[in-house]
Design an enzyme around this catalytic site. Structure first.
Site, PDB file in Angstrom:
ATOM      1  N   ASP A 157       0.831  -1.204   0.000  1.00  0.00           N
ATOM      2  CA  ASP A 157       0.000   0.000   0.000  1.00  0.00           C
ATOM      3  C   ASP A 157       0.863   1.249   0.000  1.00  0.00           C
ATOM      4  OD1 ASP A 157      -2.641   1.358   2.159  1.00  0.00           O
ATOM      5  OD2 ASP A 157      -2.369   1.426  -0.025  1.00  0.00           O
ATOM      6  N   LYS A 196       2.648   3.519  -5.665  1.00  0.00           N
ATOM      7  CA  LYS A 196       2.070   2.506  -6.553  1.00  0.00           C
ATOM      8  C   LYS A 196       3.076   2.000  -7.588  1.00  0.00           C
ATOM      9  CE  LYS A 196      -1.072   3.406  -3.868  1.00  0.00           C
ATOM     10  NZ  LYS A 196      -1.030   2.598  -2.607  1.00  0.00           N
ATOM     11  N   ASN A 223      -5.371  -0.535  -4.126  1.00  0.00           N
ATOM     12  CA  ASN A 223      -5.385   0.495  -5.176  1.00  0.00           C
ATOM     13  C   ASN A 223      -5.020   0.008  -6.569  1.00  0.00           C
ATOM     14  OD1 ASN A 223      -3.790   2.057  -2.559  1.00  0.00           O
ATOM     15  ND2 ASN A 223      -5.858   2.664  -3.167  1.00  0.00           N
TER      16      ASN A 223
HETATM   17  C1  LIG Z   1      10.714   4.946  -3.111  1.00  0.00           C
HETATM   18  C2  LIG Z   1      10.263   4.488  -1.754  1.00  0.00           C
HETATM   19  C3  LIG Z   1       9.430   3.234  -1.839  1.00  0.00           C
HETATM   20  N1  LIG Z   1       9.505   2.552  -0.601  1.00  0.00           N
HETATM   21  C4  LIG Z   1       8.812   2.936   0.503  1.00  0.00           C
HETATM   22  N2  LIG Z   1       9.226   2.427   1.677  1.00  0.00           N
HETATM   23  C5  LIG Z   1       8.560   2.758   2.809  1.00  0.00           C
HETATM   24  N3  LIG Z   1       7.497   3.585   2.862  1.00  0.00           N
HETATM   25  C6  LIG Z   1       7.083   4.095   1.696  1.00  0.00           C
HETATM   26  C7  LIG Z   1       7.701   3.802   0.474  1.00  0.00           C
HETATM   27  N4  LIG Z   1       7.036   4.438  -0.511  1.00  0.00           N
HETATM   28  C8  LIG Z   1       6.022   5.133   0.083  1.00  0.00           C
HETATM   29  N5  LIG Z   1       6.061   4.929   1.409  1.00  0.00           N
HETATM   30  C9  LIG Z   1       5.123   5.425   2.404  1.00  0.00           C
HETATM   31  O1  LIG Z   1       3.902   4.739   2.179  1.00  0.00           O
HETATM   32  C10 LIG Z   1       2.797   5.645   2.176  1.00  0.00           C
HETATM   33  C11 LIG Z   1       2.414   5.877   0.762  1.00  0.00           C
HETATM   34  C12 LIG Z   1       1.211   5.533   0.321  1.00  0.00           C
HETATM   35  C13 LIG Z   1       0.849   5.789  -1.116  1.00  0.00           C
HETATM   36  N6  LIG Z   1      -0.589   5.617  -1.250  1.00  0.00           N
HETATM   37  C14 LIG Z   1      -1.236   6.293  -2.204  1.00  0.00           C
HETATM   38  O2  LIG Z   1      -0.661   7.041  -2.990  1.00  0.00           O
HETATM   39  C15 LIG Z   1      -2.722   6.154  -2.240  1.00  0.00           C
HETATM   40  C16 LIG Z   1      -3.450   7.114  -2.937  1.00  0.00           C
HETATM   41  C17 LIG Z   1      -4.842   7.045  -2.988  1.00  0.00           C
HETATM   42  C18 LIG Z   1      -5.585   8.060  -3.757  1.00  0.00           C
HETATM   43  C19 LIG Z   1      -6.636   7.688  -4.580  1.00  0.00           C
HETATM   44  C20 LIG Z   1      -7.348   8.657  -5.294  1.00  0.00           C
HETATM   45  C21 LIG Z   1      -7.015   9.998  -5.181  1.00  0.00           C
HETATM   46  F1  LIG Z   1      -7.700  10.942  -5.845  1.00  0.00           F
HETATM   47  C22 LIG Z   1      -5.957  10.371  -4.345  1.00  0.00           C
HETATM   48  C23 LIG Z   1      -5.245   9.412  -3.646  1.00  0.00           C
HETATM   49  C24 LIG Z   1      -5.535   6.018  -2.324  1.00  0.00           C
HETATM   50  C25 LIG Z   1      -4.795   5.064  -1.605  1.00  0.00           C
HETATM   51  O3  LIG Z   1      -5.403   4.044  -0.936  1.00  0.00           O
HETATM   52  C26 LIG Z   1      -3.395   5.108  -1.571  1.00  0.00           C
HETATM   53  O4  LIG Z   1      -2.723   4.119  -0.878  1.00  0.00           O
HETATM   54  C27 LIG Z   1       3.369   6.887   2.826  1.00  0.00           C
HETATM   55  C28 LIG Z   1       2.609   8.144   2.515  1.00  0.00           C
HETATM   56  C29 LIG Z   1       4.799   6.901   2.317  1.00  0.00           C
HETATM   57  O5  LIG Z   1       5.649   7.678   3.126  1.00  0.00           O
HETATM   58 MG   LIG Z   2      -4.051   2.505  -0.418  1.00  0.00          MG
END
Ligand SMILES: CCCNc1ncnc2c1ncn2[C@@H]1O[C@H](/C=C/CNC(=O)c2cc(-c3ccc(F)cc3)cc(O)c2O)[C@H](C)[C@H]1O
Ligand SMILES: [Mg+2]
Length: 214
Positions: free
Chosen positions: A141, A144, A170
């Site tokens: 999660d 993406k 998602n």
């Molecule tokens: C490069 C590092 C990778 N490794 C990583 N390692 C560790 N942690 C990581 C890594 N990459 C990211 N994260 C963390 O995970 C979280 C990130 C979560 C991201 N989730 C979405 O983007 C999303 C959008 C929508 C959405 C739907 C429709 C809309 F209109 C707007 C939004 C809905 C949803 O259910 C969604 O989960 C957090 C914010 C971020 O710090």
């Molecule tokens: Mg999500």
């Protein structure tokens, strides 16, 4: 100074949920996000599907990629058997700090290990650092575009065994096309789509459950 949305979400938990009661924490976050401020938690509708998969797998080892505020961490950990461990990776320190407090409010800190860092750095180190060989369940999660590279990394590191279950949020909205194509076409996975809605909205979204065949 102005509070952030995760800080306001945590305040809503501390105000409306009962300490040590994970279901009340989940309910408080869903109420806050449905009626006050939308936030990107897996939510109650997809959350019920996630609950059913977790209960069916009954995992002893769980990995979550992307903790955010800890909503799905609490949802999953509340269903785990006593000896089970959930490792959740979050690389944003502000979100990690909020999530720790949400997990603690639910009384689940003994089942959950929140690791502050990026999946790319930590997936190769999990076995030596936490004495875990493979994961029974992985919940994806985070960003993406990282679902596919991190799945390939988990395969390479031997973290998946025959029967390991990947659950990806998602897969429709925002969408994870390359990941979906991979798990649906690879002979190493048996994949199944669970149609639902984007959290707290009427837009379509869903979870993809993929069993690793080894
Ligand atoms: C490069 C590092 C990778 N490794 C990583 N390692 C560790 N942690 C990581 C890594 N990459 C990211 N994260 C963390 O995970 C979280 C990130 C979560 C991201 N989730 C979405 O983007 C999303 C959008 C929508 C959405 C739907 C429709 C809309 F209109 C707007 C939004 C809905 C949803 O259910 C969604 O989960 C957090 C914010 C971020 O710090
Ligand atoms: Mg999500």
């Amino acid at each position: 100074t102005q509070s952030t949305r995760p800080q306001r979400l945590l305040s809503a938990v501390q105000k409306n949920a009962t300490r040590g009661n994970p279901r009340s924490v989940v309910r408080a976050i869903d109420e806050f996000c449905r009626h006050k401020e939308w936030a990107m938690n897996v939510g109650d509708e997809k959350g019920c599907i996630l609950d059913s998969i977790v209960s069916e797998v009954n995992p002893v080892t769980v990995l979550e990629l992307g903790t955010y505020c800890g909503y799905s961490t609490v949802r999953i950990a509340s269903l785990l058997p006593p000896n089970a461990k959930l490792i959740t990776l979050e690389f944003n320190p502000d979100f990690a700090a909020i999530a720790r407090q949400v997990i603690a409010w639910a009384g689940l800190q003994d089942k959950v290990q929140l690791v502050e860092g990026s999946s790319g750095d930590w997936i190769p180190k999990i076995q030596e650092q936490f004495g875990i060989n493979t994961f029974d369940l992985v919940f994806l999660d985070h960003w993406k575009d990282r679902y596919l590279p991190d799945t390939k990394l988990m395969e390479k590191c031997g973290l998946l065994r025959k029967g390991s279950v990947l659950v990806a949020d998602n897969v429709i909205c925002p969408g994870t096309p390359d990941y979906l194509e991979y798990v649906r076409s690879s002979p190493c996975y048996k994949s199944q789509y669970f149609i639902s809605h984007l959290e707290y909205t009427k837009a379509e979204d869903g979870l993809e459950k993929s069993v690793f065949l080894g």
